[in-house]
Write an enzyme that holds these catalytic residues in place. Sequence first.
Site, mmCIF file in Angstrom:
data_model
loop_
_atom_site.group_PDB
_atom_site.id
_atom_site.type_symbol
_atom_site.label_atom_id
_atom_site.label_comp_id
_atom_site.label_asym_id
_atom_site.label_seq_id
_atom_site.Cartn_x
_atom_site.Cartn_y
_atom_site.Cartn_z
ATOM 1 N N ASP A 118 13.027 2.926 7.967
ATOM 2 C CA ASP A 118 13.283 4.190 8.649
ATOM 3 C C ASP A 118 12.220 5.223 8.294
ATOM 4 O OD1 ASP A 118 14.257 6.569 9.687
ATOM 5 O OD2 ASP A 118 16.339 6.051 9.282
ATOM 6 N N ASP A 321 8.767 8.412 15.506
ATOM 7 C CA ASP A 321 9.912 7.830 14.811
ATOM 8 C C ASP A 321 10.085 6.370 15.206
ATOM 9 O OD1 ASP A 321 12.313 7.804 13.248
ATOM 10 O OD2 ASP A 321 13.455 7.938 15.114
#
Length: 439
Positions: A118, A321
């Site tokens: 992440d 992201d």
Amino acid sequence: MEYLATTLFFFFALLITNTQSAKPSLLCPSSKPDSSDLSILHIYGGCSPFKARKPEPWSNIVLNMASKDTKRVAYLDSLAARKTSAPIASGQQVLNIGNYLVRAKIGTPAQLMFMVLDTSTDNAWVPCTGCLGCSPNTFFPNSSSTFGPMDCSSAQCTQVYGLISCPTTGYGACRFNQSYGGDSSLLATLSHDSLSFDKDVIPNYAFGCINAVSGNSIPPQGLLGLGRGPLSLTYQSKSLYNGIFSYCLPSFKSYYFSGSLKLGPTGQPRSIKTTPLLQNPHRPSLYYVNLVAVSVGRVQVPIPQQHLTFDPNTGVGTIIDSGTLLTRFVGPAYYAIRDEYRKQVQGPFSSIGVFDTCFPVIHEQVPPTVTLHFEGLDLKLPMENTLIHSSAGNMACLAMAANSVNSVINIIASWQQQNLRVLYDTANSRIGFAREICN
Ligand SMILES: *[C@@H]1O[C@H](CO)[C@@H](O)[C@H](O)[C@H]1NC(C)=O
Ligand SMILES: *[C@@H]1O[C@H](CO)[C@@H](O)[C@H](O)[C@H]1NC(C)=O
């Protein structure tokens, strides 16, 4: 509803044809602890330990992921928009599951864990033995000679979100409770142990050893944060990797194939176009870049600058992201892009799920290229990163969406990053993109 589900089934069925027939054992990276390479796997792909027993149609997978996007996007937005630098209120951290796994080794001797990657989170956590509510394949701290819990007085403990309580004097374990995925939470003890990738060892890596979870959204073998803050892998491995890493995300069509993570300056592409990495002091984990314009075909879309120009006080700007599936733009920016896109392809247009620009694929029609103009770098999106095609090949949808009404950030997400090497270089404050067929 049923009609929609059926449509979607056929719509995405293409993504599993010609990929699921290959033999997994030959294609998947080995899962022996001593053979960890830096491959990146789809969490629901054929090489993931978390794949469904019966391979699910990608229709369900992509839909499921797209629906989880909403919560993650809302979380990232709340991060970005917060005006103060105060940590997120304890226990209030709402995150969502990432889409990719990396194989990391923890402890001495090494124990292999498939951890979710992440880039918008800093800390790491893994389920530990005795964890209440965790799935059985946990990390065994007692089998590691290098494991130890961390004290409340340690510098890292002050960086933890959701710290429970620490004694004013004397020893106290650094315990925290964080919420995750909107409906789950975890209780963990900040600990340290050796973290290793391939032949590299990062000693005394600080991570949360999970003692209890509630809800179903906690990644079964933990999460590894590749953000930029003090508890991130990027930061904790600085002496080894100099704050530099890159990844190539595998195509969603490739059920068994994997991409790769490269840590450190060596082996990074020599010629790669880059754009400056921006720092938001209020949100140190996020990778902001300066998106200055978007073109559809040869037309530069008229997007009001207030939706693009980076502003650390309001959080407005664009982030890269890996945990979000579809690229989101704030409403006015998205609608301008979509309207221009619709002008350049032949309709009629329809909506399917989160996709609002679906159109029939006509043989003579070459859809326009979408170009993201970053400061100093133009990224022409390959067609497979712009559109999602139907199984019968007769429909295509623009694979982007509008962010929610009061949102401030644009998010360049993983669908748009397939088969690109994305370089995160915090040492030289830049983000790079290079085309690479990674699977
Ligand atoms: C680990 O070892 C300690 C000390 O021997 C023991 O008290 C503890 O119960 C063990 N934990 C587990 C999960 O086996
Ligand atoms: C974390 O705290 C919340 C709120 O107090 C509580 O409901 C939840 O059960 C806690 N999580 C765990 C895993 O203990």
